[in-house]
Scaffold this active site. Structure first.
Site, PDB file in Angstrom:
ATOM      1  CE1 TYR A 126      33.143  51.927  17.678  1.00  0.00           C
ATOM      2  CE2 TYR A 126      32.096  51.894  19.838  1.00  0.00           C
ATOM      3  CZ  TYR A 126      32.457  52.581  18.690  1.00  0.00           C
ATOM      4  OH  TYR A 126      32.146  53.909  18.557  1.00  0.00           O
ATOM      5  CB  ALA A 175      35.150  64.792   6.160  1.00  0.00           C
TER       6      ALA A 175
END
Length: 271
Positions: free
Chosen positions: A164, A11
């Site tokens: 990924y 965040a």
């Protein structure tokens, strides 16, 4: 004041920071889960100022470390017995093979196993909410992904893109299996493709960092990338909808293995 509680990982920057800020503006009590304390504190003060209240908190956590995930989850569980929203936003892509303190390939550990462990450790708090929501950040990179069941750490041929794509496919399998296991509970869980977003992925070296820097001008802003995750976390339009995959506030279909019951359960057991 009675505020709902939201937890957002990663965040301190990008979509995670935007998500945390917008939730705080909507009067949520927000917990920022960040690896870097200095960046986390900067985000904390900025979000408090812009949201106009102090109900924003920082919990430092290195999501590549399972011990640190357990510590952070224990702290959050004790402080916030009811959790209304969990946004698993943090992610990584690594140009070269690296291992975590647990001896796991870093992309797999951060992008999938951290989601799996952190969510399960907070699950009782989410179940305590009147209607909780879990949002997992996946990617259309899943479309080219494959689960390398016998070598999920890709020690026998690491490739950053392959790692990924595998992790983003795992996000969908995890989302769908968790939704199945939560059937009858007051918790919904969905996944989101945010689009190609300008992010700190581009701050790294190698060809990936160069590609992000070159093509970044054509990519979405963090604000645009966060829109669907925020919608899934808060909108009445998705009430009761679970185990789905969204992009631009519309349901989309992942590759077929993401909905394969055997693969979902196999990944859960492996995780």
């Amino acid at each position: 004041m009675n505020r709902k509680t939201a937890i957002v990982t990663g965040a301190n920057a990008g979509m995670g920071r935007v998500t945390a800020l917008e939730l705080a503006k909507q009067n949520y009590e927000v917990v920022l889960v960040c690896r870097n304390r200095q960046k986390g504190e900067a985000a904390l003060h900025d979000i408090r100022r812009k949201a106009g209240h102090e109900a924003v908190h920082l919990v430092q956590c290195d999501l590549s470390s399972q011990a640190d995930i357990r510590r952070a989850a224990a702290e959050i569980s004790a402080r916030f017995p009811i959790i209304d929203v969990l946004v698993n936003n943090a992610g990584a892509i690594n140009g070269s093979y690296t291992e975590t303190v647990d001896g796991l390939e870093t992309t797999w550990a951060v992008n999938h196993l951290a989601y799996f462990l952190f969510t399960n450790l907070l699950l009782q708090n989410l179940k305590a909410a009147p209607a909780a929501r879990i949002v997992n950040l996946s990617s259309q990179a899943q479309a080219g992904g494959k689960l390398h069941w016998d070598d999920v750490n890709l020690r026998r041929g690491y490739n950053s893109v392959k790692a990924y794509m595998q992790s983003k496919l795992a996000n969908l399998l995890f989302t769908n299996e968790l939704a199945r296991r939560l059937k009858g509970e007051r918790v919904i869980v969905n996944a989101v493709h945010p689009g190609a977003v300008r992010s700190e992925f581009g701050s790294g070296g190698g060809w990936m960092g160069a590609a992000f820097r070159v093509f970044g001008v054509f990519m979405r802003s963090a604000e645009k990338g966060a829109e669907t995750a925020l919608w899934l976390a808060t909108s009445s339009e998705v009430k009761g909808i679970t185990g789905r995959y969204f992009s631009d506030k519309k349901q989309i279909s992942p590759q077929s293995i993401a909905n394969d019951a055997e693969a979902m359960q196999r990944l859960w057991a492996l995780s």
